[in-house]
Every structure is written in C-alpha cells, then in structure tokens.
Design a protein around this motif. Structure first.
Motif, PDB file in Angstrom:
ATOM      1  N   ALA A  45       0.788  -1.130  -0.090  1.00  0.00           N
ATOM      2  CA  ALA A  45       0.293   0.131  -0.274  1.00  0.00           C
ATOM      3  C   ALA A  45       0.533   1.367   0.232  1.00  0.00           C
ATOM      4  N   ALA A 101      -0.306  -3.723  -9.579  1.00  0.00           N
ATOM      5  CA  ALA A 101      -1.156  -3.659  -8.288  1.00  0.00           C
ATOM      6  C   ALA A 101      -2.421  -4.499  -8.184  1.00  0.00           C
ATOM      7  N   PHE A 119      -1.675  -7.394  -4.953  1.00  0.00           N
ATOM      8  CA  PHE A 119      -2.456  -7.519  -3.531  1.00  0.00           C
ATOM      9  C   PHE A 119      -3.330  -8.416  -3.788  1.00  0.00           C
ATOM     10  N   VAL A 135      -4.501   2.681  -5.420  1.00  0.00           N
ATOM     11  CA  VAL A 135      -4.161   1.149  -4.061  1.00  0.00           C
ATOM     12  C   VAL A 135      -5.760   0.962  -4.103  1.00  0.00           C
ATOM     13  N   LEU A 166      -3.203   6.828  -3.774  1.00  0.00           N
ATOM     14  CA  LEU A 166      -4.198   6.186  -2.836  1.00  0.00           C
ATOM     15  C   LEU A 166      -4.970   5.193  -3.684  1.00  0.00           C
ATOM     16  N   ILE A 226       2.651   1.504  -3.964  1.00  0.00           N
ATOM     17  CA  ILE A 226       2.055   1.558  -4.703  1.00  0.00           C
ATOM     18  C   ILE A 226       1.071   2.506  -4.108  1.00  0.00           C
ATOM     19  N   GLY A 227       0.991   2.936  -3.310  1.00  0.00           N
ATOM     20  CA  GLY A 227       0.002   4.082  -2.722  1.00  0.00           C
ATOM     21  C   GLY A 227       0.936   5.564  -3.309  1.00  0.00           C
TER      22      GLY A 227
END
Length: 458
Positions: free
Chosen positions: A98, A246, A250, A110, A107, A101-102
């Motif tokens: 997070a 992303a 995740f 994310v 965000l 990638i953020g």
C-alpha cells in the motif's frame, strides 16, 4: 485442562456473559487491537504524503470497517461470517504494498486493487474451500498459527521499546511501562479469580495507561482537534483506478490474508479441542474478501482477522462470539466519531507493546497445541515443521536476503506467513506418509513410548 486438549472455557461460543462483564470483555479486545490497526493508516499515510485531514479520515475508515467486519464475522450474514469470536482489523501484511503503490500511483490505485483482489481471491478460496481443505490439515494450519505468533513478537518488542524511530526507543521508561502491563496481566491471569482473571489484559493496559499519564507521556492534543462525528466519503481519494500490477500484487497478499485467517480460526477453535468446520472456514474467508472490497470503496485498507485477539480468547477462556460482537460495535462507533477514536489512539506504544508481547506468545503456543493434538512428532512431520518454520522465521528476520529477486516475486516470498504456509503445503503433499493423528480414533491413546528404540516413520 480437559483431556481432549481444550483449555478451561469460561464462556462458550454461544454463551452470553452478563451485560457489564460482556462490555468490559469487549473493550479489552478493542484495547489490544486498536493501536496496530490504526498504525497501518498512519504508516501508509506518511509514506504517500497525505495531509493531516486525510490521515484522520483513513484512521476513521479503518476503525469503522474493522467494526463492521467484526460484526459480520461474529454474527453472520447469510453465507458470510464464520460465527466465531474473530476480531477483524487492518493487517500489517498490506503496509509495504500500500505504501509503495500509493506513493507511486496514488491511493486511488491502492483502493482499486483492493476492491478487485479482495472479493476475487478470498471469494474464490471460500467458494472452493471443499476442494482446497485437504491442503490445510492441522499440521499446516498449526504451523501458520505458530508463525503468526512468532513474527508478531519483534513487532511487540518494538512497541514495548517505544515504537520504531522513537527518540526514546528502548528507554527505561518505555520498558518499565511495557513490563508493568505484562506483569499485571500475567499475575492477574495466574492468581486472580472470576472477572479479575477474565479482564486481566484490560486491567494491565489500564494500569499502564494511568502510569503513562502520570509520567506526562500521553498527548491529548489530537482529541481536542478531532470532530465529534464524520461520515464516510467514497470520493475522498478520487475514483478507484485499476492497475494490473497493483491488482496482482494485492492478490498475492490476499492469499497471505486467507492463510492467516485459516490459522486464526484454527487457533480459536483449538481452545475447544477441535478444528473449524467447512462452513466456518468458508464464512470467515468470505468476510475477509467481501468486507475488504466494500471498505476499499470508502477509503479503508484491507481487513483481516487479528491474531493477538486470538491470543486473548485462549488467554482468558472466553470464546463467546457475542463478546467479540460488542467489540465490533465499539469499533464501528469509534469510526463514526473521530474524537473518541483519537482518544483511544493516545495509548502509548509501550503500554500496548506489553499486552501484544503476551498475546503473540499465546498465539504461537495455541499453534503448537493444535499441532500436538493432531499430528505425531515423527521424522516426517518434524522435517515439515523444521523447514517451514526455518524459512518463515528466516525471511522474517532477514527479508533483505530476497532483495535480488524480481520485485513481484520479492513481495511474495518476503511474507513469513505465506512462505511458511507454502513450504508446509508442498512438503506435506510430497513427503511419504501422512500427517497422522496422535492415535487412531478407534484405539485407546498410548500410555507411553513404544518398547523399541526405533523411530516410527509411518
């Protein structure tokens, strides 16, 4: 200790303690998990350069959806929810991805990845759990529980020392506060009776908090600055964006989350001397994925089962899911009132660390008990245990050892839980023999060792 390996249970799964006692037990669960749950929001927000108002909002959403997910997990909503005493919260598993990638893509990317990966990965695992279940015998799930507890220990020690990066890290004051909480919690649990023993952890945290206030290390300024009520805003960080890299990243981490949840549910039911049912496993995994995806639409990080609260269940012998449901209701209310949430988060790291150190050890111990109840410590199983824990603890203590791998693979293998679980899954599948129970159900338990000096490898 009952003969089947279960602990002495004060309140069973469907028991309802008296209202005041149940409320205090629920608060105890909140007190143990609220700091690390909100810490995830603080850490990620700092890495992405979020404003103070955005940080407060992220913390609020973590509390709100942790509470909603806990209510669903404990009380059930159709096929969703295990109806076990599982507290849900934001896991440190997702912090690295997070943050990275953020910081790079925002965000919105994310939350878009979480929205897609959560419902697909954990939904698929839950839906097909009947087929997947043979790969999760007690030997494997027990090892997952053990590694969850063991890799929480360094986190607990960091908190006990004052928090990583703190100017007074390792000071006598911090160690003293953590030691006070630990000593009171253990002392009341071992020598107390009735409600005193059941609330031993809460009393320890309260005593540490009062001591911290007396020492002048509690900062109440954020409480005065926080609003009384604030509602979720799904457009706070823009429309979710769906980036393939992303989403895949995740997806790997949700696999870790699924394994943690399987391990945590096994750790809870081990208190009753049993493994979770298929329905409980399926409902728990559905909750992880679905509530993480819904929360992401409002700006909440993924929610999963909280291992330290599994430790509380085993430590106190209170399995009542209604107690944990009260904790979920409290968390949801905290999420709607930033001012009250800010008050809870004033608990110093050292105070919290003393409690988590105890809980982490209890989680690991419950995993050992789960293995011992269901699998022989023969040569085959000892090899599975040795390799799985060796790799898991190795990568937990030296994650830089995988720094030469491709980025996506490094993210995958540097997760202690997933490395331990995958090692155990593969070795358990390919090793000759089976993870045999201690004795056949049709036979009497052995009264002592075999008369020969040979090792039984069956």
């Amino acid at each position: 200790m009952p003969e089947d390996g279960a602990i002495d249970i004060e309140y069973g799964l469907d028991d309802r303690p008296p209202a005041v006692k149940a409320a205090l037990l629920g608060i105890q669960h909140v007190a143990v998990m609220v700091v690390p749950a909100t810490a995830v929001a603080y850490i990620v927000a700092g890495e992405v350069g979020a404003s103070g108002a955005d940080v407060a909002y992220l913390v609020q959403m973590v509390l709100l959806f942790s509470g909603i997910a806990t209510l669903v997990q404990t009380l059930g909503a159709g096929p969703v929810g295990s109806k076990l005493p599982i507290v849900m919260g934001t896991s440190f598993t997702f912090v690295g991805a997070a943050s990275a990638i953020g910081a790079e893509s925002g965000l919105a990317t994310v939350f878009g990845a979480v929205l897609v990966a959560g419902v697909i990965v954990e939904g698929l695992i839950g839906w097909q759990f009947d087929r997947i279940k043979p790969f999760f015998p007690p030997l494997v799930t027990g090892l997952v529980v053990v590694i969850i507890g063991l890799y929480l220990v360094p986190v607990a020690m960091d908190y006990a020392a004052g928090g990583v990066g703190a100017a007074d890290y390792g000071s006598m004051q911090n160690i003293g506060l953590a030691g006070l909480v630990l000593a009171i919690s253990v002392g009341l649990n071992l020598y107390g009776e009735g409600v005193t023993r059941l609330l031993s952890t809460l009393v320890g945290i309260a005593a540490g908090y009062v001591a911290a206030i007396a020492l002048g290390v509690v900062n109440f300024a954020p409480v005065g600055a926080a609003a009384w009520v604030a509602l979720p805003n799904p457009t706070r960080f823009g429309t979710p964006e769906f980036d393939p890299v992303a989403i895949v990243t995740f997806a790997f981490l949700f696999l870790v989350s699924a394994m943690e949840t399987v391990g945590d549910m096994s750790g809870v039911t081990a208190a009753e001397g049993r493994n979770p049912t298929d329905e409980e496993f399926r409902g728990g995994l559905f909750t992880d994925g679905l509530l993480s995806s819904i929360g992401a639409a409002f700006g909440a990080f993924p929610v999963t089962s909280f291992s330290q609260n599994v430790g509380i269940v085993n430590f106190t012998g209170v399995l009542s899911r209604y107690v944990v449901a009260i904790a979920g209701g409290i968390l949801a209310l905290l999420g709607l009132s930033p001012k009250i949430g800010a008050l809870v988060t004033t608990i110093p790291s050292a105070v919290f660390g003393g409690a988590v150190l105890l809980m982490a050890g209890m989680v690991a111990a419950s995993g050992v008990r789960l293995i011992e109840q269901n699998a022989q410590f023969n040569r085959r199983n000892m090899v599975v245990i040795a390799v799985s824990l060796g790799l898991g603890l190795g990568i937990a203590t030296r994650p830089e050892a995988a720094s030469g791998l491709p980025a996506a693979l490094e993210t995958f293998v540097t997760q202690p839980v997933i490395l331990t679980a995958l090692s155990a899954l593969v070795l358990n599948a390919v090793a000759p023999g089976e993870a045999s129970p201690l004795f056949d159900e049709a036979e009497e338990p052995p009264l002592g060792p075999e008369p020969t000096g040979t090792i039984d490898d069956d």
